[in-house]
Scaffold this active site. Structure first.
Site, mmCIF file in Angstrom:
data_model
loop_
_atom_site.group_PDB
_atom_site.id
_atom_site.type_symbol
_atom_site.label_atom_id
_atom_site.label_comp_id
_atom_site.label_asym_id
_atom_site.label_seq_id
_atom_site.Cartn_x
_atom_site.Cartn_y
_atom_site.Cartn_z
ATOM 1 C CE LYS A 11 31.544 90.872 51.873
ATOM 2 N NZ LYS A 11 32.281 89.745 51.358
ATOM 3 N N GLY A 14 35.595 97.446 44.218
ATOM 4 C CA GLY A 14 34.686 96.508 43.569
ATOM 5 C C GLY A 14 33.971 97.180 42.416
ATOM 6 C CB SER A 15 30.907 96.244 40.587
ATOM 7 O OG SER A 15 29.881 96.278 41.566
ATOM 8 C CB VAL A 57 28.709 96.768 44.848
ATOM 9 C CG1 VAL A 57 28.834 96.575 46.362
ATOM 10 C CG2 VAL A 57 27.993 95.577 44.227
ATOM 11 N N GLY A 58 29.612 99.841 44.632
ATOM 12 C CA GLY A 58 30.285 100.984 45.239
ATOM 13 C C GLY A 58 29.354 102.144 45.505
ATOM 14 C CB CYS A 109 39.959 97.945 38.525
ATOM 15 S SG CYS A 109 41.385 98.311 39.563
ATOM 16 C CD GLU A 164 35.443 96.961 35.389
ATOM 17 O OE1 GLU A 164 36.628 97.200 35.646
ATOM 18 O OE2 GLU A 164 34.530 97.066 36.231
#
Length: 487
Positions: free
Chosen positions: A179, A232-233, A236-237, A288, A389
């Site tokens: 995805k 990812g962020s 969300v992680g 990142c 971030e």
């Protein structure tokens, strides 16, 4: 695949076929440099994901039985296909997310190298012989694949990150459902087309595009997905990790960073300036591992600042397809607004804006999401711009007196992904290596960089404490099986 005069609709790839989503809905991919439409991608439903997982589960039975060298042959063919299509894929990447064309080409070439590296992993050992207390027995370990792996990837490295997850997943006998980020799903489709043209068996590699709230969450909840690897962020992680843990699935999270560079009084300042600019502002700061906090000893602070500003002011901002461009736009309207909001927070908190901080509205740039490279000083380490971030072209300068204070400031963060120091003093180097709480530490080199054959991952809230890339990847994508054999 497409030209300037036609707009193509890109499909999901499931069971060896390109197919539209069951709900017949699509999203639009927008060029952040000029807001032109790049093409259309599927806005899929759970039905599409379920189909992809089912075929991946079925295909894994035979894929996992192949010799590692056979799976490696497939990856090597994919690498060749990616190399043949490098220019087209890189140009698509630049159009979709704004990265300059040289950076996009470099990233795609890295994808080729990653595939070739993991193709070779098919011939490496997967276990050890262990002495048994029974003299008539043989005991050894081997490794078994997880099964179906869900791969969730971000928009900032739309070639390298999917490949550095997919390649080890496949070489170790898993099948994959990808995805990709919706913002760069066309780039992802062109990468997956290389897998398709390399002739992988049907169902081994699948791609389903769609919103994270539907496809991403569906992966987290799906009982037949045995492992999820996510970049990812951190917000969300954590949801990915919590959901996977709740049903006993294996998960791997690579999340945010607030990466410091320390500049000591004995440093080569020109080298430090160049690396700070490259590490912090290339790719518009959308890495990142990007440098975000610049921690400078007071004795060289003013000199470093003057050298830094002189070079930042020379940066050419523009469309990534323009050969003269050094820094492109923010990747999307949402990211553009996020970066501007952080700049406003920095000013409101009392930091001094030394340069930049505004949207660029020149004639060639007014239709894109362009922000000036931005430098703050007189910031404290507890300010929002020093702790959160930003994921944009923003540097925060922090003055310290000693190396001990520098390390303390550098470690005052919830993140621990990468960090670098510029020094010619061996004692400073050793202190940094020992005391810096980051998964990647670099000396006299920018913070943004990791070699594909080396383990990559963070500490604290930057990671789930696993590692990607290199031979370390086997730890996530397989499970150890201990075998005891007796006559």
């Amino acid at each position: 695949m497409s030209t300037k005069t036609e707009l193509k609709t890109y499909l999901n790839y499931v069971n060896g076929k390109w197919e539209a989503s069951s709900n017949e809905q699509v999203d639009t991919s927008i060029n952040p440099a000029n807001k032109e439409i790049v093409g259309y991608v599927q806005k899929s439903s759970l039905e599409d994901l379920n189909e992809a997982v089912a075929v991946a589960k079925n295909a894994q039975k035979q894929w996992g039985k192949l010799a590692g060298s056979e799976r490696g042959d497939y990856l090597y063919r994919v690498a060749n296909m990616l190399e043949e299509n490098l220019n087209d894929i890189a140009e698509t990447m630049t159009k979709e997310m704004g990265k300059t064309l040289p950076e996009a080409k470099g990233e795609t070439a890295r994808g080729v190298a990653i595939l070739r590296y993991y193709a070779g992993e098919g011939l490496r050992k997967t276990g050890d012989v262990i002495p048994s207390t029974d003299s008539e027995a043989l005991m050894f370990t081997t490794r078994t694949p997880l099964g179906v792996v869900g791969v969730i990837t971000p928009w900032n490295f739309p070639v390298a990150i999917p490949i550095w997850k997919i390649a080890p997943a496949l070489i170790y006998g898993n099948t994959v459902v990808l995805k990709p980020a919706q913002e760069t799903a066309i780039t992802a489709a062109k990468v997956i087309d290389c897998f398709a043209k390399a002739g992988l068996p049907d169902g081994v590699i699948n791609m389903v595009t769609g919103p994270g709230s539907v496809i991403g969450q569906g992966m987290i909840d799906h009982p037949s997905i045995n492992g999820i690897t996510f970049t990812g962020s951190d917000k969300v992680g954590k949801l990915v990790g919590q959901g996977a843990l709740a049903r006993g699935a294996k998960y791997q999270l690579e999340m945010g960073g607030k990466n410091p560079v320390i500049v000591t009084e004995d440093a080569d300042l020109d080298l430090a300036v160049d690396a700070t600019i490259s590490g912090g502002l290339k790719s518009t700061g959308q890495k990142c591992t990007a440098t975000s906090r610049v921690i400078i000893q007071s004795g060289v602070y003013e000199t470093f600042k003057e050298k830094l500003l002189a070079k930042v002011k020379q940066i050419k901002v523009g469309n990534g397809l323009n050969p003269e461009t050094w820094m492109g736009p923010c990747s999307s309207e949402a990211q553009f607004n996020t970066v501007l909001s952080y700049i406003e927070k920095g000013k409101a908190e009392g930091a001094t804006l030394l340069f930049g901080g505004k949207q660029l509205t020149d004639e060639e740039l007014r239709n894109g999401y362009f922000i000036e490279p931005t430098v703050f000083e007189n910031a404290t380490n507890d300010m929002v711009i020093s702790q959160e971030e930003i994921f944009g072209p923003v540097l925060v300068l922090l003055k310290v007196n000693t190396i001990e204070e520098a390390l303390e400031v550098a470690n005052e963060s919830k993140f621990g992904l990468s960090a670098s120091i510029f020094t010619t003093n061996i004692s400073n180097m050793l202190s940094f290596i020992k005391d810096m709480d980051a998964g990647l530490v670099r000396i006299n080199a920018e913070s943004a960089g990791v070699e594909l054959q080396a383990p990559f991952g963070g500490m604290k809230q930057s990671s789930s404490h696993s590692r990607e890339q290199g031979q370390a990847a086997i730890e996530f994508f397989t499970s150890i099986k201990t075998v005891f054999v007796k006559e």
